[in-house]
Design a protein around this motif. Structure first.
Motif, PDB file in Angstrom:
ATOM      1  N   GLY A 125       0.808  -1.212   0.000  1.00  0.00           N
ATOM      2  CA  GLY A 125       0.000   0.000   0.000  1.00  0.00           C
ATOM      3  C   GLY A 125       0.840   1.260   0.000  1.00  0.00           C
ATOM      4  O   GLY A 125       0.509   2.246  -0.684  1.00  0.00           O
ATOM      5  N   THR A 126       1.942   1.243   0.747  1.00  0.00           N
ATOM      6  CA  THR A 126       2.829   2.407   0.779  1.00  0.00           C
ATOM      7  C   THR A 126       3.492   2.640  -0.570  1.00  0.00           C
ATOM      8  O   THR A 126       3.605   3.784  -1.030  1.00  0.00           O
ATOM      9  N   LEU A 127       3.933   1.565  -1.224  1.00  0.00           N
ATOM     10  CA  LEU A 127       4.553   1.703  -2.543  1.00  0.00           C
ATOM     11  C   LEU A 127       3.560   2.259  -3.568  1.00  0.00           C
ATOM     12  O   LEU A 127       3.911   3.121  -4.388  1.00  0.00           O
ATOM     13  N   ILE A 128       2.321   1.779  -3.512  1.00  0.00           N
ATOM     14  CA  ILE A 128       1.293   2.287  -4.427  1.00  0.00           C
ATOM     15  C   ILE A 128       1.024   3.765  -4.142  1.00  0.00           C
ATOM     16  O   ILE A 128       0.899   4.581  -5.073  1.00  0.00           O
ATOM     17  N   ASP A 129       0.942   4.110  -2.865  1.00  0.00           N
ATOM     18  CA  ASP A 129       0.708   5.502  -2.478  1.00  0.00           C
ATOM     19  C   ASP A 129       1.853   6.389  -2.963  1.00  0.00           C
ATOM     20  O   ASP A 129       1.634   7.515  -3.439  1.00  0.00           O
TER      21      ASP A 129
ATOM     22  N   LEU B 191     -11.447 -13.247  -0.468  1.00  0.00           N
ATOM     23  CA  LEU B 191     -10.215 -12.693   0.090  1.00  0.00           C
ATOM     24  C   LEU B 191      -9.118 -12.550  -0.960  1.00  0.00           C
ATOM     25  O   LEU B 191      -8.194 -11.742  -0.796  1.00  0.00           O
ATOM     26  N   ALA B 192      -9.193 -13.321  -2.034  1.00  0.00           N
ATOM     27  CA  ALA B 192      -8.170 -13.240  -3.083  1.00  0.00           C
ATOM     28  C   ALA B 192      -8.382 -12.059  -4.023  1.00  0.00           C
ATOM     29  O   ALA B 192      -7.460 -11.688  -4.755  1.00  0.00           O
ATOM     30  N   LEU B 193      -9.560 -11.458  -4.003  1.00  0.00           N
ATOM     31  CA  LEU B 193      -9.845 -10.374  -4.948  1.00  0.00           C
ATOM     32  C   LEU B 193      -8.909  -9.185  -4.750  1.00  0.00           C
ATOM     33  O   LEU B 193      -8.401  -8.615  -5.720  1.00  0.00           O
ATOM     34  N   HIS B 194      -8.686  -8.791  -3.509  1.00  0.00           N
ATOM     35  CA  HIS B 194      -7.852  -7.613  -3.244  1.00  0.00           C
ATOM     36  C   HIS B 194      -6.424  -7.789  -3.740  1.00  0.00           C
ATOM     37  O   HIS B 194      -5.934  -6.981  -4.541  1.00  0.00           O
ATOM     38  N   PRO B 195      -5.688  -8.822  -3.298  1.00  0.00           N
ATOM     39  CA  PRO B 195      -4.298  -8.938  -3.772  1.00  0.00           C
ATOM     40  C   PRO B 195      -4.180  -9.144  -5.272  1.00  0.00           C
ATOM     41  O   PRO B 195      -3.253  -8.615  -5.896  1.00  0.00           O
ATOM     42  N   ILE B 196      -5.104  -9.895  -5.875  1.00  0.00           N
ATOM     43  CA  ILE B 196      -5.013 -10.136  -7.316  1.00  0.00           C
ATOM     44  C   ILE B 196      -5.235  -8.843  -8.095  1.00  0.00           C
ATOM     45  O   ILE B 196      -4.476  -8.506  -9.022  1.00  0.00           O
ATOM     46  N   ALA B 197      -6.270  -8.099  -7.732  1.00  0.00           N
ATOM     47  CA  ALA B 197      -6.562  -6.850  -8.443  1.00  0.00           C
ATOM     48  C   ALA B 197      -5.446  -5.839  -8.276  1.00  0.00           C
ATOM     49  O   ALA B 197      -5.009  -5.191  -9.240  1.00  0.00           O
ATOM     50  N   VAL B 198      -4.944  -5.693  -7.052  1.00  0.00           N
ATOM     51  CA  VAL B 198      -3.875  -4.720  -6.800  1.00  0.00           C
ATOM     52  C   VAL B 198      -2.604  -5.127  -7.528  1.00  0.00           C
ATOM     53  O   VAL B 198      -1.922  -4.289  -8.132  1.00  0.00           O
ATOM     54  N   ALA B 199      -2.251  -6.409  -7.485  1.00  0.00           N
ATOM     55  CA  ALA B 199      -1.036  -6.870  -8.164  1.00  0.00           C
ATOM     56  C   ALA B 199      -1.122  -6.632  -9.662  1.00  0.00           C
ATOM     57  O   ALA B 199      -0.142  -6.206 -10.294  1.00  0.00           O
ATOM     58  N   ALA B 200      -2.288  -6.876 -10.257  1.00  0.00           N
ATOM     59  CA  ALA B 200      -2.435  -6.704 -11.702  1.00  0.00           C
ATOM     60  C   ALA B 200      -2.287  -5.241 -12.110  1.00  0.00           C
ATOM     61  O   ALA B 200      -1.514  -4.909 -13.019  1.00  0.00           O
ATOM     62  N   VAL B 201      -3.007  -4.347 -11.422  1.00  0.00           N
ATOM     63  CA  VAL B 201      -2.975  -2.935 -11.818  1.00  0.00           C
ATOM     64  C   VAL B 201      -1.645  -2.293 -11.421  1.00  0.00           C
ATOM     65  O   VAL B 201      -1.063  -1.516 -12.200  1.00  0.00           O
TER      66      VAL B 201
ATOM     67  N   ALA C  72      -4.404   1.673  -9.505  1.00  0.00           N
ATOM     68  CA  ALA C  72      -3.812   0.823  -8.472  1.00  0.00           C
ATOM     69  C   ALA C  72      -4.220   1.303  -7.083  1.00  0.00           C
ATOM     70  O   ALA C  72      -4.586   0.502  -6.214  1.00  0.00           O
ATOM     71  N   ARG C  73      -4.160   2.630  -6.879  1.00  0.00           N
ATOM     72  CA  ARG C  73      -4.546   3.169  -5.562  1.00  0.00           C
ATOM     73  C   ARG C  73      -6.031   2.980  -5.307  1.00  0.00           C
ATOM     74  O   ARG C  73      -6.450   2.681  -4.180  1.00  0.00           O
ATOM     75  N   ALA C  74      -6.861   3.128  -6.355  1.00  0.00           N
ATOM     76  CA  ALA C  74      -8.301   2.940  -6.199  1.00  0.00           C
ATOM     77  C   ALA C  74      -8.619   1.478  -5.871  1.00  0.00           C
ATOM     78  O   ALA C  74      -9.458   1.194  -5.005  1.00  0.00           O
ATOM     79  N   ALA C  75      -7.967   0.544  -6.572  1.00  0.00           N
ATOM     80  CA  ALA C  75      -8.203  -0.871  -6.288  1.00  0.00           C
ATOM     81  C   ALA C  75      -7.818  -1.217  -4.866  1.00  0.00           C
ATOM     82  O   ALA C  75      -8.531  -1.958  -4.164  1.00  0.00           O
ATOM     83  N   ASP C  76      -6.690  -0.658  -4.395  1.00  0.00           N
ATOM     84  CA  ASP C  76      -6.250  -0.914  -3.025  1.00  0.00           C
ATOM     85  C   ASP C  76      -7.254  -0.347  -2.028  1.00  0.00           C
ATOM     86  O   ASP C  76      -7.654  -1.008  -1.066  1.00  0.00           O
ATOM     87  N   ALA C  77      -7.686   0.896  -2.241  1.00  0.00           N
ATOM     88  CA  ALA C  77      -8.608   1.541  -1.305  1.00  0.00           C
ATOM     89  C   ALA C  77      -9.982   0.879  -1.297  1.00  0.00           C
ATOM     90  O   ALA C  77     -10.605   0.714  -0.249  1.00  0.00           O
ATOM     91  N   LEU C  78     -10.466   0.512  -2.477  1.00  0.00           N
ATOM     92  CA  LEU C  78     -11.812  -0.054  -2.573  1.00  0.00           C
ATOM     93  C   LEU C  78     -11.893  -1.465  -1.966  1.00  0.00           C
ATOM     94  O   LEU C  78     -12.835  -1.779  -1.246  1.00  0.00           O
ATOM     95  N   LEU C  79     -10.905  -2.295  -2.275  1.00  0.00           N
ATOM     96  CA  LEU C  79     -10.998  -3.702  -1.899  1.00  0.00           C
ATOM     97  C   LEU C  79     -10.417  -4.009  -0.526  1.00  0.00           C
ATOM     98  O   LEU C  79     -10.807  -5.004   0.098  1.00  0.00           O
ATOM     99  N   LYS C  80      -9.507  -3.178  -0.047  1.00  0.00           N
ATOM    100  CA  LYS C  80      -8.888  -3.442   1.252  1.00  0.00           C
ATOM    101  C   LYS C  80      -9.925  -3.412   2.367  1.00  0.00           C
ATOM    102  O   LYS C  80      -9.858  -4.205   3.330  1.00  0.00           O
ATOM    103  N   PHE C  81     -10.882  -2.499   2.298  1.00  0.00           N
ATOM    104  CA  PHE C  81     -11.843  -2.315   3.381  1.00  0.00           C
ATOM    105  C   PHE C  81     -13.189  -2.974   3.092  1.00  0.00           C
ATOM    106  O   PHE C  81     -14.173  -2.705   3.784  1.00  0.00           O
ATOM    107  N   THR C  82     -13.232  -3.826   2.077  1.00  0.00           N
ATOM    108  CA  THR C  82     -14.482  -4.515   1.780  1.00  0.00           C
ATOM    109  C   THR C  82     -14.330  -6.036   1.829  1.00  0.00           C
ATOM    110  O   THR C  82     -15.203  -6.735   2.303  1.00  0.00           O
ATOM    111  N   PHE C  83     -13.184  -6.549   1.333  1.00  0.00           N
ATOM    112  CA  PHE C  83     -12.987  -8.007   1.320  1.00  0.00           C
ATOM    113  C   PHE C  83     -11.847  -8.393   2.259  1.00  0.00           C
ATOM    114  O   PHE C  83     -10.940  -7.650   2.478  1.00  0.00           O
TER     115      PHE C  83
END
Length: 326
Positions: free
Chosen positions: A233-237, A289-299, A315-326
């Motif tokens: 998350g820090t690297l994406i930020d 639970l796999a949705l967040h890491p897969i989506a973030v890694a891809a983008v 990438a930042r949107a995928a991290d923010a959206l999926l981290k706090f939902t799944f």
């Protein structure tokens, strides 16, 4: 079946969660834009490290102080301290640009611990029977508060400039100081847990020892996952903010960051309300639970391979959206 009405302390808890997140997002938008404008990306890693260390230190001090000082008094003091620093932040920044480093670090640490105090108060508002209904409402209030803070930051940055944000943050922090007392006025004291029967040393057989070892391994695994997630998350930020510094001016960064915060938190709320439960029910826990890491890694991988502001936003949107939902 009629649902029980919210109690006075619960209403105060919802307002506390909402206001704490609105203040935190407003101040964070100012801190990010002001720091990037004054210091650039060269000191951004130092900013991330200093913010994390300051938050950890303040969290430890908060944990020690809350045992000796009433929590409402401590939380109100932190909110007023954040308000005072925020009110004078623009003047300090324009007088000495180098001073924006400690000012923004202090604001991020104080606003983070203020949200921690809000959740402590929210948890004390209800007993275990009402918590199942109330805590999701508090989470929704906090998400809505974050979206509101981002929207206000966007409007103010566009119309009055970035310097208006810490003044709004100071106003929200001052109002925040009242909520700990309101939430504590009629907070529910949790009932004591029933005492378990004493167990002889001989009764602690191998299954219990195995369970303890398994629990330790699980905790170690969760800590490792949390560290990796924080690092990613820090690297994406960092990628996003470095791109912002090159693409936008000071006030425009405030507009973008506020808008981004508002949109992602509205998205988080929509996912929590309409998407998460059906996916859990149909696909199961592992898939969800796999949705967040897969989506973030891809983008994020695409953003590293082909640096572009659009991919870094994604990438930042995928991290923010999926981290706090799944």
């Amino acid at each position: 079946m009629t649902r029980p009405a919210l109690r006075g302390a619960e209403v105060a808890g919802l307002g506390y969660a909402f206001t704490a997140m609105a203040a935190a997002m407003t101040l964070r938008t100012y801190c990010d834009a002001a720091f990037l404008s004054a210091q650039g990306t060269a000191r951004l890693p130092h900013f991330f490290v200093a913010s994390s260390l300051a938050t950890m230190a303040l969290s430890a001090l908060y944990g020690a102080a809350v045992r000796r000082v009433r929590a409402p008094a401590l939380d109100a003091t932190l909110a007023l301290a954040a308000a005072a620093i925020a009110f004078w932040a623009p003047q300090v920044e324009h007088t000495s640009p180098a001073a924006i480093f400690p000012v923004t670090v202090a604001l991020i640490a104080l606003s983070t611990i203020a949200t921690l105090g809000a959740w402590n108060a929210v948890s004390a508002c209800v007993d275990s029977r009402r918590a199942r209904r109330f805590l999701p409402l508090a989470g929704a209030a906090a998400t809505l508060g974050a979206a509101t803070g981002g929207a206000l930051a966007t409007l103010l940055s566009a119309r009055a400039g970035l310097d208006a944000l810490p003044r709004l943050g100071a106003l929200l922090a001052v109002s925040l100081a009242a909520f700990p007392w309101l939430a504590a006025a009629r907070a529910t004291t949790p009932a004591a847990a029933p005492a378990l029967p004493a167990e002889s040393p001989a009764g602690r057989a191998h299954p219990v020892a195995w369970a303890d070892a398994a629990a330790r391994r699980l905790v170690a695994l969760l800590v490792a996952v949390a560290l990796v997630e924080s690092l990613v998350g820090t690297l994406i930020d960092f990628q996003l903010k470095a791109a912002l510094r090159d693409a936008y001016g000071r006030d425009a960064m405030g507009v973008f960051l506020g808008f981004f915060t508002a949109v992602t938190n509205v998205g988080v709320l929509a996912l929590q309300l309409f998407v998460v439960a059906p996916i859990f029910a149909r696909r199961g826990l592992a898939f969800s639970l796999a949705l967040h890491p897969i989506a973030v890694a891809a983008v994020a991988g695409a953003a590293v391979a082909v640096p572009h502001l659009g991919l870094e936003r994604g990438a930042r949107a995928a991290d923010a959206l999926l981290k706090f939902t799944f």
